[in-house]
Scaffold this motif. Structure first.
Motif, PDB file in Angstrom:
ATOM      1  N   ASN A 138      -1.827 -16.635 -13.992  1.00 34.85           N
ATOM      2  CA  ASN A 138      -2.808 -17.467 -14.532  1.00 34.85           C
ATOM      3  C   ASN A 138      -3.923 -16.431 -14.647  1.00 34.85           C
ATOM      4  N   ILE A 139      -4.316 -15.588 -13.660  1.00 32.03           N
ATOM      5  CA  ILE A 139      -5.594 -14.808 -13.569  1.00 32.03           C
ATOM      6  C   ILE A 139      -5.356 -13.664 -14.889  1.00 32.03           C
ATOM      7  N   ALA A 140      -4.289 -13.089 -14.657  1.00 34.98           N
ATOM      8  CA  ALA A 140      -3.776 -12.065 -15.606  1.00 34.98           C
ATOM      9  C   ALA A 140      -3.880 -12.616 -17.088  1.00 34.98           C
ATOM     10  N   ALA A 141      -3.699 -13.704 -17.117  1.00 34.74           N
ATOM     11  CA  ALA A 141      -3.739 -14.341 -18.680  1.00 34.74           C
ATOM     12  C   ALA A 141      -5.125 -14.300 -19.265  1.00 34.74           C
ATOM     13  N   HIS A 142      -6.054 -14.313 -18.447  1.00 33.19           N
ATOM     14  CA  HIS A 142      -7.541 -14.346 -18.926  1.00 33.19           C
ATOM     15  C   HIS A 142      -8.026 -13.064 -18.542  1.00 33.19           C
ATOM     16  N   TYR A 143      -8.052 -12.731 -17.346  1.00 32.94           N
ATOM     17  CA  TYR A 143      -9.167 -11.591 -16.778  1.00 32.94           C
ATOM     18  C   TYR A 143      -8.419 -10.069 -17.286  1.00 32.94           C
ATOM     19  N   ASP A 144      -7.092  -9.980 -17.478  1.00 28.99           N
ATOM     20  CA  ASP A 144      -6.613  -8.746 -17.875  1.00 28.99           C
ATOM     21  C   ASP A 144      -6.511  -8.764 -19.473  1.00 28.99           C
ATOM     22  N   LEU A 145      -7.246  -9.336 -20.204  1.00 27.18           N
ATOM     23  CA  LEU A 145      -7.267  -9.141 -21.748  1.00 27.18           C
ATOM     24  C   LEU A 145      -7.899  -7.670 -21.948  1.00 27.18           C
ATOM     25  N   GLY A 146      -8.700  -7.126 -20.873  1.00 32.11           N
ATOM     26  CA  GLY A 146      -9.049  -5.841 -21.089  1.00 32.11           C
ATOM     27  C   GLY A 146     -10.118  -5.419 -20.741  1.00 32.11           C
ATOM     28  N   ASN A 147     -10.648  -4.654 -19.804  1.00 32.32           N
ATOM     29  CA  ASN A 147     -11.882  -4.367 -19.515  1.00 32.32           C
ATOM     30  C   ASN A 147     -12.897  -4.024 -20.772  1.00 32.32           C
ATOM     31  N   ASP A 148     -12.093  -3.348 -21.737  1.00 35.87           N
ATOM     32  CA  ASP A 148     -12.957  -3.149 -23.095  1.00 35.87           C
ATOM     33  C   ASP A 148     -13.713  -4.025 -23.584  1.00 35.87           C
ATOM     34  N   PHE A 149     -12.561  -5.159 -23.745  1.00 35.90           N
ATOM     35  CA  PHE A 149     -13.015  -6.372 -24.548  1.00 35.90           C
ATOM     36  C   PHE A 149     -14.273  -7.027 -23.713  1.00 35.90           C
ATOM     37  N   TYR A 150     -14.086  -7.222 -22.517  1.00 33.36           N
ATOM     38  CA  TYR A 150     -15.340  -7.938 -21.723  1.00 33.36           C
ATOM     39  C   TYR A 150     -16.609  -6.986 -21.665  1.00 33.36           C
ATOM     40  N   ALA A 151     -16.545  -5.850 -21.936  1.00 31.74           N
ATOM     41  CA  ALA A 151     -17.650  -4.829 -21.928  1.00 31.74           C
ATOM     42  C   ALA A 151     -18.458  -4.802 -22.929  1.00 31.74           C
ATOM     43  N   LEU A 152     -17.637  -5.248 -24.233  1.00 28.28           N
ATOM     44  CA  LEU A 152     -18.467  -5.252 -25.466  1.00 28.28           C
ATOM     45  C   LEU A 152     -19.492  -6.537 -25.522  1.00 28.28           C
ATOM     46  N   TRP A 153     -19.316  -7.626 -24.797  1.00 28.37           N
ATOM     47  CA  TRP A 153     -20.164  -8.659 -24.736  1.00 28.37           C
ATOM     48  C   TRP A 153     -20.813  -9.300 -23.446  1.00 28.37           C
ATOM     49  N   LEU A 154     -20.273  -8.726 -22.481  1.00 31.09           N
ATOM     50  CA  LEU A 154     -21.099  -9.020 -21.271  1.00 31.09           C
ATOM     51  C   LEU A 154     -22.322  -8.171 -21.179  1.00 31.09           C
ATOM     52  N   ASP A 155     -23.210  -8.438 -20.129  1.00 27.15           N
ATOM     53  CA  ASP A 155     -24.252  -7.631 -19.891  1.00 27.15           C
ATOM     54  C   ASP A 155     -24.072  -6.397 -19.059  1.00 27.15           C
ATOM     55  N   SER A 156     -24.855  -5.462 -18.842  1.00 28.30           N
ATOM     56  CA  SER A 156     -24.430  -4.192 -18.093  1.00 28.30           C
ATOM     57  C   SER A 156     -23.922  -4.228 -16.913  1.00 28.30           C
ATOM     58  N   ALA A 369     -12.493  -6.212 -33.554  1.00 29.10           N
ATOM     59  CA  ALA A 369     -11.359  -6.464 -34.429  1.00 29.10           C
ATOM     60  C   ALA A 369     -10.537  -5.075 -34.225  1.00 29.10           C
ATOM     61  N   GLU A 370     -11.369  -4.039 -33.955  1.00 27.03           N
ATOM     62  CA  GLU A 370     -10.778  -2.639 -33.870  1.00 27.03           C
ATOM     63  C   GLU A 370     -10.055  -2.721 -32.583  1.00 27.03           C
ATOM     64  N   LEU A 371     -10.318  -3.321 -31.522  1.00 22.30           N
ATOM     65  CA  LEU A 371      -9.419  -3.547 -30.233  1.00 22.30           C
ATOM     66  C   LEU A 371      -8.436  -4.203 -30.566  1.00 22.30           C
ATOM     67  N   GLY A 372      -8.213  -4.924 -31.539  1.00 25.13           N
ATOM     68  CA  GLY A 372      -7.024  -5.760 -31.671  1.00 25.13           C
ATOM     69  C   GLY A 372      -7.323  -7.240 -31.846  1.00 25.13           C
ATOM     70  N   TYR A 373      -8.578  -7.525 -31.602  1.00 24.80           N
ATOM     71  CA  TYR A 373      -8.678  -9.088 -31.194  1.00 24.80           C
ATOM     72  C   TYR A 373      -9.018  -9.587 -32.868  1.00 24.80           C
ATOM     73  N   ASP A 374      -8.063 -10.110 -33.445  1.00 19.98           N
ATOM     74  CA  ASP A 374      -8.207 -10.540 -34.849  1.00 19.98           C
ATOM     75  C   ASP A 374      -9.351 -11.770 -35.003  1.00 19.98           C
ATOM     76  N   ALA A 375      -9.402 -12.315 -36.254  1.00 23.10           N
ATOM     77  CA  ALA A 375     -10.101 -13.410 -36.602  1.00 23.10           C
ATOM     78  C   ALA A 375      -9.840 -14.548 -35.858  1.00 23.10           C
ATOM     79  N   ARG A 376      -8.480 -14.772 -35.750  1.00 24.40           N
ATOM     80  CA  ARG A 376      -8.073 -15.961 -35.243  1.00 24.40           C
ATOM     81  C   ARG A 376      -8.596 -15.904 -33.606  1.00 24.40           C
ATOM     82  N   PHE A 377      -8.323 -14.808 -33.272  1.00 27.15           N
ATOM     83  CA  PHE A 377      -8.628 -14.940 -31.564  1.00 27.15           C
ATOM     84  C   PHE A 377     -10.183 -15.111 -31.286  1.00 27.15           C
TER      85      PHE A 377
END
Length: 407
Positions: A138-156, A369-377
């Motif tokens: 369950n944890i992997a399903a959410h938090y292992d989406l990728g550090n690059d993904f979260y870094a784009l929109w979380l604060d520093s 989108a460049e990381l692979g997270y399409d419009a539906r995601f």
């Protein structure tokens, strides 16, 4: 857009000639008592739903009439699934959800969906219960989406939990640091303390506590992606010698600690395991030790219905997740021998935090989108953040920091 004047929909008013699905939808919407809704049909016609009482003003742009079938079968989960699939949209999704929440009682249980659908969602939730194996999945399903993904929109600080704002001019980063600081202050963490953190995130709290107080921190997570990044961030902050990050289930911890901190991890424990969690917190604390737990809660009056079926968040965002009501959280803590010392609720701050995240996600749409997270995601993520923002705005869900003490 149609050149014809909009059709006014009110309870008891005659409905225009429409296909059966649209007629059913407008009949439901016309029951609204609060606020106003602008409805734009696929053929360009506009209808205005005018409640008799003040409330939110929102817009629903309908692309495909199948929305009504998905709403009736799946309730509010079906409504959001339909949004993710592009059946409808709104220029301000949070405002539309607030309008719906204000009028929920007027719609006669439509938000609940069919009994069979609820039963299937319950079965899905049961299959994702938080056994040791299930928790890792369950944890992997959410938090292992990728550090690059979260870094784009979380604060520093890479903090993925509610901030604590003090003024309208606070930045998100400032408010996140304040949230951590309040826990440090309330727990009176000092240089000689051994601190345990259950749920590392990307290391934000551990780094701030170790750097500021000189304490020694052991921090555990089930996310391999978070573990790697947390260790890297601790090294960059110059506190790697004071923090030990481990990939470990909280149930496997041993030893004794002066302080325990857990920030929005309790939601991933699962109701079945709440007693185990609190017993473990109690047993890991030294006598007269304290724990600071930040947790999202749901109103007690909604808890029984909530626990019967997986909602949109449990189905698509946090499999295995379960919110306690404040009353049940406190009762479970007391049963384990933990005394409530202090509590602070700040749900409106979470609504603001979510609005900041949603804005950042929108601004980073191309990069995502460049990381692979399409419009539906991205529509799924937008629906998730707006759904939660609406929940905190209405007070149906809240967030609190609870300080617990062991004798």
């Amino acid at each position: 857009m149609s050149s014809q004047p909009p059709i006014i929909l009110q309870r008891g008013a005659a409905l225009p000639a429409l296909p059966w699905s649209l007629r059913l939808l407008t009949r439901i919407l016309a029951r609204a008592e609060y606020g106003q809704l602008e409805l734009r049909l696929p053929d360009g016609r506009e209808m205005h739903v005018r409640g008799r009482r003040p409330g939110p003003q929102a817009t629903l742009v309908l692309h495909r009439p199948r929305l009504i079938g998905r709403l009736l079968t799946g309730g509010d989960t079906g409504l959001l699934e339909s949004y993710v699939d592009g059946d409808w949209e709104s220029p301000d999704l949070t405002r539309f959800l607030l309008w719906g929440a204000a009028n929920e009682a007027c719609f006669g249980g439509v938000a609940d969906g069919f009994v069979l659908w609820r039963a299937l969602r319950t079965l899905y939730h049961w299959r994702h219960r938080n056994t040791r194996t299930g928790s890792r999945r369950n944890i992997a399903a959410h938090y292992d989406l990728g550090n690059d993904f979260y870094a784009l929109w979380l604060d520093s600080t890479m903090t993925y939990s509610s901030a604590l704002f003090a003024s309208e001019t606070d930045t998100l980063e400032t408010a996140q640091v304040r949230k951590y600081q309040r826990l440090i202050d309330q727990l009176e963490i000092g240089a000689g303390h051994r601190v345990l953190e259950i749920g590392s995130g990307w290391g934000g709290f551990a780094i701030q506590a170790a750097r500021q107080t000189g304490c020694q921190v052991t921090s555990v997570t089930l996310s391999a992606a978070q573990l790697e990044e947390a260790r890297r961030r601790a090294w960059r902050a110059g506190v790697a010698d004071r923090i030990r990050f481990e990939l470990m289930d909280y149930r496997d911890l041993s030893g004794h600690y002066d302080r325990i901190v857990s920030i929005e991890m309790f939601e991933a424990v699962g109701e079945q395991y709440w007693p185990d969690y609190f017993r473990q917190v109690h047993d890991l604390l030294k006598p007269r030790g304290r724990a600071g737990i930040q947790v999202i809660t749901i109103e007690e009056k909604r808890f029984q219905d909530y626990r019967k079926s997986a909602d949109f968040i449990q189905r698509y965002i946090f499999p295995g997740g379960m919110l306690p009501s404040p009353e049940r959280f406190f009762d479970q803590a007391e049963d384990a021998g933990l005394e409530l010392v202090d509590v602070k609720t700040f749900g409106k701050d979470y609504a603001r935090t979510l609005a900041c995240w949603d804005g950042a996600v929108h601004r980073q749409s191309h990069a995502l989108a460049e990381l692979g997270y399409d419009a539906r995601f991205q529509r799924l993520w937008h629906a998730y953040l707006c759904y939660c923002e609406a929940g905190f705005t209405t007070g149906r869900i809240d967030v609190m920091q609870a300080i617990l003490a062991r004798d």
